[in-house]
Design an enzyme around this catalytic site. Structure first.
Site, PDB file in Angstrom:
ATOM      1  N   ALA A 120       0.832  -1.132   0.016  1.00 17.20           N
ATOM      2  CA  ALA A 120       0.006   0.035   0.020  1.00 17.20           C
ATOM      3  C   ALA A 120       0.963   1.023  -0.086  1.00 17.20           C
ATOM      4  CB  ALA A 120      -0.784  -0.039   1.175  1.00 17.20           C
ATOM      5  N   GLY A 165      -0.214  -5.578   0.064  1.00 14.15           N
ATOM      6  CA  GLY A 165      -0.856  -5.807  -1.175  1.00 14.15           C
ATOM      7  C   GLY A 165       0.024  -6.369  -2.619  1.00 14.15           C
ATOM      8  N   GLU A 168      -0.374  -9.972  -2.197  1.00 20.31           N
ATOM      9  CA  GLU A 168      -1.667 -10.181  -2.874  1.00 20.31           C
ATOM     10  C   GLU A 168      -1.665 -10.357  -4.336  1.00 20.31           C
ATOM     11  OE1 GLU A 168      -4.666  -9.172   0.684  1.00 20.31           O
ATOM     12  OE2 GLU A 168      -3.340  -7.447   0.160  1.00 20.31           O
ATOM     13  N   GLU A 188       0.245  -6.988   7.072  1.00 23.83           N
ATOM     14  CA  GLU A 188      -0.478  -6.242   7.650  1.00 23.83           C
ATOM     15  C   GLU A 188      -0.656  -5.918   9.002  1.00 23.83           C
ATOM     16  OE1 GLU A 188      -1.769  -7.015   3.231  1.00 23.83           O
ATOM     17  OE2 GLU A 188      -0.891  -8.054   4.931  1.00 23.83           O
TER      18      GLU A 188
END
Length: 318
Positions: A120, A165, A168, A188
């Site tokens: 992020a 992310g 991900e 996270e």
């Protein structure tokens, strides 16, 4: 079961149908596109996507590699952090591939040395209120779903850091190659969050529930070789002097897929992706319907003819 069979027997537009069940109805069955409500667009007075520099590029290889498409991430200063412009540009490029029959394999790579995707964009996130943050993460989750549902096989080439992310994004791809020096992790929980772009669902399906819980609860980072041993990546290679060993390995893997019948590969991907979500009997029905779509293709006839003639097949994707 009957409803499942009817859905599968429809003409081949399965990926967009599958998306329609997950992405809001505003998409009307098309691949999801940029929506300001997803927190992915700048407000008026800020840079528009057209004016923004390219943070993500699409490159089509040619010659013997014709059919391989590269999604290149190049947000140098921010280490490919998932910001507004980056995400919206990738969303548009991924959307453009949904009905592109010339694309046979898509490789996601980074042009930023030492990093795949750092996760992020915390500077942007710090400026969002709770509602804006929730909308942005919803849009990010939608992008990962969009990538996962591409009908074309996808490969993530992890040559460096892939955190939060960023991992991900790699998990949303079908296959992953990694440099042994790469660092991967869903970190996270170390930031007071949990994986919000599909990581909490894709990682357990990939490495098993208990190992996924350990990795997510602890926020642990793992190297490429460890990732290979736990089934997180398909191949791990020693990094080279140019820092693109995982990309080179991803190209090698793409070249193994490239000669195969495109429709058959796409249908195999669909059969696997849908089948793992249902019971065995339903999975067999899915396989049967995907197989039925391959039977009338010219590629299937070419495959049989090439076998009988003892020559390499020449598939056209028809």
């Amino acid at each position: 079961m009957a409803a499942l069979l009817r859905r599968l027997a429809e003409p081949r537009r399965s990926s967009t149908l599958w998306l329609a069940a997950i992405i809001p109805a505003e998409t009307h069955g098309r691949a999801p596109r940029l929506d300001p409500r997803d927190g992915l667009a700048h407000s008026r007075g800020q840079h528009t996507e057209a004016a923004a520099p390219a943070e993500v590029d699409l490159k089509r290889l040619d010659g013997d590699d014709d059919g391989i498409v590269e999604m290149s991430m190049r947000r140098l200063k921010a280490r490919n952090a998932l910001g507004h412009v980056f995400v919206s540009q990738m969303r548009e490029l991924v959307s453009s591939l949904y009905h592109d029959s010339s694309a046979r394999v898509v490789v996601f790579r980074s042009l930023v040395p030492g990093v795949f995707c750092a996760g992020a964009d915390l500077k942007e996130r710090a400026l969002m209120n709770d509602a804006e943050s929730d909308l942005f993460v919803h849009g990010l989750r939608s992008l990962m779903t969009q990538i996962a549902l591409l009908p074309t096989p996808t490969i993530a080439a992890v040559d460096g850091v892939a955190l939060g992310g960023g991992l991900e994004l790699a998990l949303a791809c079908d296959l992953r190659t990694a440099a042994c020096s790469a660092q991967m992790g869903l970190i996270e929980t170390t930031r007071g969050l949990l994986p919000g772009a599909g990581g909490s669902q894709r990682l357990p399906r990939m490495v098993g529930v208990t190992l996924a819980k350990e990795l997510i609860f602890t926020g642990r980072r793992v190297g490429g070789q460890t990732a290979l041993e736990m089934g997180l990546v398909n191949r791990a290679v020693e990094q080279n002097q140019t820092g693109d060993a995982a990309y080179r390995e991803a190209l090698s893997l793409a070249r193994e897929i490239l000669p195969q019948a495109p429709v058959a590969v796409r249908m195999a991907k669909e059969a696997i992706n849908r089948g793992v979500e249902v019971d065995m009997n339903s999975g067999m029905a899915i396989e049967r319907m995907c197989y039925a779509r391959v039977i009338p293709t010219r590629d299937r006839q070419e495959g049989m003819a090439a076998f009988i003639a003892r020559r390499p097949p020449r598939y056209t994707g028809q």
